[in-house]
Each structure stands twice: as structure tokens, then as C-alpha cells.
Write a protein that holds these residues in place. Sequence first.
Motif, mmCIF file in Angstrom:
data_model
loop_
_atom_site.group_PDB
_atom_site.id
_atom_site.type_symbol
_atom_site.label_atom_id
_atom_site.label_comp_id
_atom_site.label_asym_id
_atom_site.label_seq_id
_atom_site.Cartn_x
_atom_site.Cartn_y
_atom_site.Cartn_z
ATOM 1 N N CYS A 70 43.317 35.856 48.997
ATOM 2 C CA CYS A 70 43.310 37.324 49.055
ATOM 3 C C CYS A 70 42.271 37.822 50.052
ATOM 4 N N PHE A 71 41.117 37.184 50.076
ATOM 5 C CA PHE A 71 40.076 37.565 51.038
ATOM 6 C C PHE A 71 40.548 37.311 52.457
ATOM 7 N N TYR A 338 33.908 39.364 38.660
ATOM 8 C CA TYR A 338 35.257 39.927 38.727
ATOM 9 C C TYR A 338 36.152 39.454 37.579
ATOM 10 N N TYR A 339 36.277 38.149 37.447
ATOM 11 C CA TYR A 339 37.262 37.603 36.517
ATOM 12 C C TYR A 339 36.997 37.948 35.052
ATOM 13 N N PRO A 340 35.765 37.803 34.521
ATOM 14 C CA PRO A 340 35.550 38.082 33.094
ATOM 15 C C PRO A 340 35.926 39.510 32.691
ATOM 16 N N HIS A 341 35.782 40.454 33.605
ATOM 17 C CA HIS A 341 36.053 41.854 33.285
ATOM 18 C C HIS A 341 37.499 42.252 33.560
ATOM 19 N N TYR A 342 38.103 41.683 34.620
ATOM 20 C CA TYR A 342 39.416 42.164 35.058
ATOM 21 C C TYR A 342 40.451 41.065 35.257
ATOM 22 N N GLY A 343 40.097 39.809 34.997
ATOM 23 C CA GLY A 343 41.045 38.715 35.112
ATOM 24 C C GLY A 343 41.524 38.489 36.537
ATOM 25 N N PHE A 344 42.713 37.876 36.649
ATOM 26 C CA PHE A 344 43.270 37.593 37.970
ATOM 27 C C PHE A 344 43.493 38.866 38.776
ATOM 28 N N PHE A 345 43.867 39.943 38.083
ATOM 29 C CA PHE A 345 44.103 41.210 38.778
ATOM 30 C C PHE A 345 42.829 41.668 39.489
ATOM 31 N N GLY A 346 41.704 41.573 38.813
ATOM 32 C CA GLY A 346 40.441 41.966 39.426
ATOM 33 C C GLY A 346 40.072 41.105 40.606
ATOM 34 N N VAL A 347 40.299 39.795 40.480
ATOM 35 C CA VAL A 347 40.013 38.876 41.592
ATOM 36 C C VAL A 347 40.863 39.242 42.802
ATOM 37 N N VAL A 348 42.158 39.483 42.579
ATOM 38 C CA VAL A 348 43.063 39.807 43.684
ATOM 39 C C VAL A 348 42.654 41.110 44.361
ATOM 40 N N VAL A 349 42.450 42.163 43.575
ATOM 41 C CA VAL A 349 42.168 43.481 44.138
ATOM 42 C C VAL A 349 40.805 43.516 44.820
ATOM 43 N N LEU A 350 39.785 43.011 44.142
ATOM 44 C CA LEU A 350 38.429 43.103 44.700
ATOM 45 C C LEU A 350 38.248 42.197 45.907
ATOM 46 N N MET A 351 38.796 40.989 45.867
ATOM 47 C CA MET A 351 38.687 40.093 47.018
ATOM 48 C C MET A 351 39.469 40.633 48.216
ATOM 49 N N LEU A 352 40.639 41.213 47.944
ATOM 50 C CA LEU A 352 41.415 41.822 49.026
ATOM 51 C C LEU A 352 40.636 42.984 49.636
ATOM 52 N N PHE A 353 40.042 43.808 48.799
ATOM 53 C CA PHE A 353 39.265 44.955 49.271
ATOM 54 C C PHE A 353 38.060 44.504 50.093
ATOM 55 N N LEU A 354 37.318 43.525 49.589
ATOM 56 C CA LEU A 354 36.130 43.047 50.313
ATOM 57 C C LEU A 354 36.520 42.392 51.634
ATOM 58 N N GLY A 355 37.661 41.715 51.652
ATOM 59 C CA GLY A 355 38.136 41.128 52.899
ATOM 60 C C GLY A 355 38.475 42.191 53.925
ATOM 61 N N ILE A 356 39.140 43.269 53.488
ATOM 62 C CA ILE A 356 39.484 44.368 54.404
ATOM 63 C C ILE A 356 38.218 44.999 54.964
ATOM 64 N N VAL A 357 37.260 45.271 54.104
ATOM 65 C CA VAL A 357 35.991 45.849 54.567
ATOM 66 C C VAL A 357 35.293 44.915 55.547
ATOM 67 N N GLY A 358 35.247 43.628 55.206
ATOM 68 C CA GLY A 358 34.602 42.657 56.079
ATOM 69 C C GLY A 358 35.260 42.560 57.439
ATOM 70 N N GLY A 359 36.603 42.513 57.457
ATOM 71 C CA GLY A 359 37.316 42.434 58.730
ATOM 72 C C GLY A 359 37.105 43.663 59.592
ATOM 73 N N HIS A 360 37.101 44.835 58.962
ATOM 74 C CA HIS A 360 36.916 46.079 59.722
ATOM 75 C C HIS A 360 35.505 46.172 60.298
#
Length: 429
Positions: A70-71, A338-360
Motif C-alpha cells: 500500500c505504501f 495502526y493494526y491494533p486500533h483499525y485492523g487491516f483496514f487501518g494498515v491499508v488506509v494509513l500506509m496508502l496515505f503516508l505513501g502519497i504524502v511521501g511521494g508528493h
Amino acid sequence: MDGLGVAVSGAAGFAALLWINFRVSRSWLYPGVAFTGIWTAVFILLCIGRGWLYPVPWFALEVYLVGAWCFTVGAYVGLGGSEPVGGRSAWTPGVFPLYASDFWLLLVIMLLLLIGFPLYLHYTISLTTATPFSPEFFLQVRAALLSQAATQNRAPLIANLVVLSSIGTLLAFAVTGGGQRWRILVWTMFALAVAYNLLTASKAGLISLLVELVAVDGVSRGRFPIRFSMIIVILILLSFGLITVLRVEAVSSHRLAIGQMVEFTLREFVNYLAAGAVAFGVYLDHPSWVQTVWSPWRFFEHTANYFGHFFTIPNSNAQFVSIGQGLNYNVYTAYFSYYPHYGFFGVVVLMLFLGIVGGHVYHKAMAGGLLWVLLYSVLFCGFIMTVFSESLLAGLNFTLKLLIVGAFFLPFRKVWSGVAGPVDVRSRA
């Protein structure tokens, strides 16, 4: 054999993602390369250390790889199509002028750090009854600062000098191309930053600064600084070893020989790199063993509490768990936020978001903006530190202070530039 299978599969999986990210960017400074590169190294160490480290469960590896994928996707999206797959950079590094006014602005920061150092030293001495600079001194200072953080008391204003020393050093390296100009000024600021961070008796602050300097120097030059990175790795090992040895000597009450120091530092460094991946696996197997004290929103909750008691924020120092025979650590990787609070959904969303921010931010930094370079250095360090903890969202306090200082720095250098004019213009090619 199951542990070896996970370690080999992890190393192969992350190596494949590393290859994909490098093909996209052709740069070792790219967010996806930094993220997957450090994780590849961790799983290679797990292959080597399977004799003394507990195995990582298959489910943990699945979580790690999903987050990394996702990242990777997010970082590519963050580039905005600027970089064709397999091609070379579609942008050319910008021109970054060095003004005579920069010298005076950096000199003011250095003087503040020099004047404030005796005051900060007095503050740290007041935290302990031990003999100054003895192993016990650093151990007690660290314990006092952790206790202060645990009770969520506001640190005194003088404590911000540690942050200012790191920010000033990053600024100095950014505007002078890694100290190519005004070397006495730049390296004096670096020495002050090292001294301030060592007085905190924490490895994290100093090591983060050193990693951030690699990003600043590399982005400023438009290429990965191999020789400078080798020097930084040596400095990281020395700083890691110094603080680690001081703590060991304080606990054991006896001096270590040089050979023992080297052996202990290298062994501890390897174990520390692999600890997070193993410890998070321990948590996934036994969730009741570890309290989930890390939250991605901790910074926002802490800020809100300045205006009233809106959130109950647990102590961020997670409990220790065994990762091998006689090895106890409390690092759990960024996934523990991420995972303990939001599970796989949290990992997917937060890692995708951090990757977008990092790339930009990487795209903007390579184009030559000072604030973007500084911001990317912090993000780059955060990507590396994901094997230990979450320092991207949790590190927003330092990031905002960096941007505030940079935002004040830029207008002054532009105003003064009308008088002084640019004294040197460097191409980042």
C-alpha cells in the motif's frame, strides 16, 4: 524451519518491492525505496539471527507486506505521474541559491544554542543526584525525562533548545550544500546538536538527526550521498554504542573493555533492528500481553489536552516483551499504531496515505524548495524508523516546529537578499 521460511519469504517479498520502487524512481532517496529497503535489511537479519531470535508468525508477515505494498502504491500516486515506470527522472533538480544573509541567520541560531547550552546543562544536572557525565548521570536523566513524558507535564521552555539544535543543523546543511560553505559555522552547529541530544541520554533523537542529514545532503545534491552516508553510519554506530554502553555500565556498575564495547554495540544494534518485527509478531500471537498504548492520533489528542482534559492518553512507553532468549525490547514497528486500533483496514488506509504524502513531498523536494527539502528529511527518517516505531504521525510536533522555523527563515533571507544579493548559486544536478 517455519521461522526460517517466514524470514526468507519476508526478505524475498520486501526485496521484490524494493526492486519495483527502485525501477520507478532510480533513486535510493525515494520513499518506497527507503521504506522497503530497511524492511528488507530487517528480514535478512532475521534469517541470520533465527538461532537466537523468536520466529515471526506468518500472519505478521502478511500485515507487513500488505502495508508495504500500500505504501508503494501511495508513493507512486504521490508523484503525480512525474516519474515513468522504469524511466529516469522527469524533472531536473532546481537551482537553490545561497545568500550572504543565510550566514547571519544561521549565526543567530548558533549563538542562541551557545548561550543556552549552559542553561540546558544546568537543567539536566537538576534532574539527577549522580555525578555529572557518569553512567549513572545519563541513566537518571533518561529516567527523569521519561517520567516527565509519562505524566504528560509540559517540558520547560529550555528543553526546546534540543529541537532547535537539530532544526538549525538541518537548515545549515540544506542551504550550504552539506557544509560546502561556512564550514566552521555548520560543523559547530552540528557539534552543538550532538551535545544537546547526548544530554537527553536518548538514542532516538541523535540517530534521527543523522538520518535526516543524509536526506538533506542527498536531495540537495540530487543524488544519494554514498560517502557521506558511510560517515553517518559510523556516527550512528558510535552514538548508539556510546549511549548503550553508558547504560550498561550504569546498571552493571563496572567498566567494559574496548573489545567488549564493540562486541556489545554490534550485537545490540542487530538485535534492536530486528526487535520490532519480532515483538509485533509476539503481540499478534498474544494481544493480551501488551497494552496498545500507541495511537496514530496521539499528537492531536495531546495538543487538544493543552486546552482541557479531553482525552486520556496512556504512557507511550510500551511494555517490554521477550523476542529471544534473554532479550527484552519494547519496540513494535509502526504497525503497532495502526493494526491494533483499525485492523487491516487501518494498515491499508494509513500506509496508502503516508505513501502519497511521501511521494508528493519527495517530488517537491527534488524540485528544489527549501521547506520541502527539510520536510522530506523528516519523512525520510520516519520511513526508516518504521521498523522501530511510528514517528510520522506521532512525530508531528517536531515536524511543525521545523516548518515554523523554516517559515520564519525564508522571508528574512528573501528580504535581506535584496541588499546582499546571492553570493553563490548551486545547481543540484
